[in-house]
Design a protein around this motif. Sequence first.
Motif, mmCIF file in Angstrom:
data_model
loop_
_atom_site.group_PDB
_atom_site.id
_atom_site.type_symbol
_atom_site.label_atom_id
_atom_site.label_comp_id
_atom_site.label_asym_id
_atom_site.label_seq_id
_atom_site.Cartn_x
_atom_site.Cartn_y
_atom_site.Cartn_z
ATOM 1 N N GLY A 136 27.791 -59.869 -13.057
ATOM 2 C CA GLY A 136 28.750 -59.438 -12.068
ATOM 3 C C GLY A 136 29.528 -61.365 -12.434
ATOM 4 N N PHE A 137 30.906 -60.378 -11.994
ATOM 5 C CA PHE A 137 31.991 -61.538 -11.827
ATOM 6 C C PHE A 137 31.988 -61.952 -10.241
ATOM 7 C CE2 PHE A 137 34.468 -59.978 -15.617
ATOM 8 C CZ PHE A 137 33.563 -60.445 -16.509
ATOM 9 N N ALA A 138 31.297 -62.949 -9.575
ATOM 10 C CA ALA A 138 30.966 -63.413 -7.958
ATOM 11 C C ALA A 138 32.536 -63.789 -7.847
ATOM 12 C CB ALA A 138 30.462 -64.189 -8.409
ATOM 13 N N ASN B 277 24.305 -63.428 -13.887
ATOM 14 C CA ASN B 277 24.028 -63.236 -12.604
ATOM 15 C C ASN B 277 24.716 -61.545 -12.649
ATOM 16 O OD1 ASN B 277 26.662 -63.288 -12.103
ATOM 17 N ND2 ASN B 277 26.381 -64.874 -10.231
ATOM 18 N N GLY C 157 29.127 -68.646 -15.721
ATOM 19 C CA GLY C 157 28.246 -66.859 -15.507
ATOM 20 C C GLY C 157 29.033 -66.271 -16.903
ATOM 21 N N GLU C 158 29.272 -65.020 -16.572
ATOM 22 C CA GLU C 158 29.556 -64.410 -18.170
ATOM 23 C C GLU C 158 30.879 -64.554 -18.453
ATOM 24 O OE1 GLU C 158 27.540 -64.006 -14.309
ATOM 25 O OE2 GLU C 158 26.151 -62.468 -16.241
ATOM 26 N N ILE D 94 24.055 -69.157 -15.506
ATOM 27 C CA ILE D 94 23.615 -68.408 -14.964
ATOM 28 C C ILE D 94 23.841 -67.376 -15.175
ATOM 29 C CG2 ILE D 94 24.007 -68.646 -12.073
ATOM 30 C CD1 ILE D 94 22.782 -71.414 -13.432
HETATM 31 MG MG MG Z 1 28.532 -64.204 -13.106
#
Ligand code: MG
Length: 551
Positions: free
Chosen positions: A465-467, A463, A435-436, A461
């Motif tokens: 933001g920080f899920a 998206n 992720g980021e 992936i």
């Molecule tokens: Mg993310």
Amino acid sequence: MTIDVATGIVRILKQEGVDWVSTFPVCRVNNALGREGLPMLMMRDDRYAVAVADAFSRITAGSRIGVCTFQGGVNAAGMQYAYAGLAQAYEDGSPVLCITDGVPAGANGNSQYDVTAAMKTISKWYGYIDKPERTPEFMRRAFTMLRSGRPGPVVLAVPNATATYDETVDPYRPVKGWKSAPDPSDVRTAVDLLLGASNPLIYAGEGVIYAGASDDLKALAELANVPVITTLKAKGAFPEDHPLFVGVRGDQVTHYLNKSDVILAIGSSLSPGRFSHGIPDAVKKTIILCNVDELHINKMIPTAHAVIGDARFTLRALRQEVSGRAGRAAGNVVAEVKAARDQGLARYRQVMASDEKPINPYRVYGDLMQVLDLRKSFVTHESGNTRDQLSTVFDTLIPRGFLGWGNVSTLGFSLAAAVAAKKAFPDRASIAVTGEAGLGYMLGNLEVLLREKLGITVVHISNGGFAGYGPGFWGAGHDPYTHQVMGPDDVDMSKVVGALGFHTERVTEPSEVIPALNRALAVNASGRPAYIEFICSQYPVYGQWVGRGEG
Ligand SMILES: [Mg+2]
Ligand SMILES: Cc1ncc(C[n+]2csc(CCOP(=O)(O)OP(=O)(O)O)c2C)c(N)n1
């Protein structure tokens, strides 16, 4: 022959079959590595120097020991940064050798940071080479610990790398590593309990992989006709296309953990961590714990019976004992596993075929499974949703075809793991899915892939933001104040990473996932790294850990 300590260490590493050492300067042993022709893999920070060596030990299941060096001593800046990597290696039980500068005699206590105290809490053993002639002794002891018993990191501190000793006095011989076999009467009792169960379950941990015992696990499961789940770190210890494989997490795993009356845990401590199951109603179940380390018996939950020994010797002994008995009736064990899996995975299989935009992350995972030769590739996850989602659905057919990691999960480890996998198996595709946040940690180290011509693909992936943990973006448990960062609408990471020299693409169309992955793998084959940014939806949906209130 009189040699200096640094040279002695390097020659011993060569004798031990070490053919590269990861580093971030400065460590006083490094120049000897250069002089003696032992290649260094220079990372861009000390934490990654540790993490790459750590991951190499994990991926090769300790059959090849990852070694790293970093700065220590009075100016222990490197060590302070390397600490994060070491703490994770210790938490996950990885047999990595870390060599650093020791505080020289006469300088102890000068600096605030206590090197010895810090290193002792995150290593299986911290050795301080207080006399040059003890170099072979300490190296022998280090490799013995790295290859025997419960795995864990070893740190060697070298206070005076230029001090000399006579290498002929205590000539070094490589260390084999020793294993223990279980008490036969414990094996008999374990088999009595297993075969007497109504709903037995095998719970396999990473010890199976370290023992090279996957075939024995499969043979035991088949012989006793018992379903299998694995931990995150053991994902791939059991072939995930096998009719007795239940899963790592998900409704079907919850179902089997709930309904089991006897659990045979092998190569797992059964410690309920943040990224593992708790055993529901543990006190009402019969837990058989097969482990190399007696410290795990009766650790958190009552152990009904323990079998202490190396996982391979244990599984072989269990197999032999089971084969001499009347086995369990075939019944409909396999059909039940299939039905539970079909039910548990249905909603993920649906989104793996989704054409929605932004792309559903499961579509990327499903397509990744189609593109890769799952017997000749390596995939790993990041901390965050990529771990939770991949460990729910990604089919792993060979040990270390996938690396699950992180009893605690230090963001950024996936890049180190993908680098180590490429070093261990140059012919296999190597993919880090991130992720980021994970990407942010790894940015500085991307140059290494270009410099070293490591054909790895980073799958982002994206998206926006920080899920993170749990529902992340929405729903109960959502962290409303800390998930927003600049997303794909604000910054085009494919241009950022592309400017470094990677092959990059930004993919918004579901139909482009497979072609983009294929192009990435093709450039990887010529030693060029790739970064593919998939513009994905925020979709924090995945299998739960049992015995926890949240995901
Ligand atoms: Mg993310
Ligand atoms: C070193 C470190 N610090 C903090 C965390 C806590 N943490 C876990 S996941 C996460 C954010 C993940 O966001 P992203 O990378 O975008 O992945 P997503 O969950 O969106 O897929 C954070 C901060 C961690 N795992 N490691």
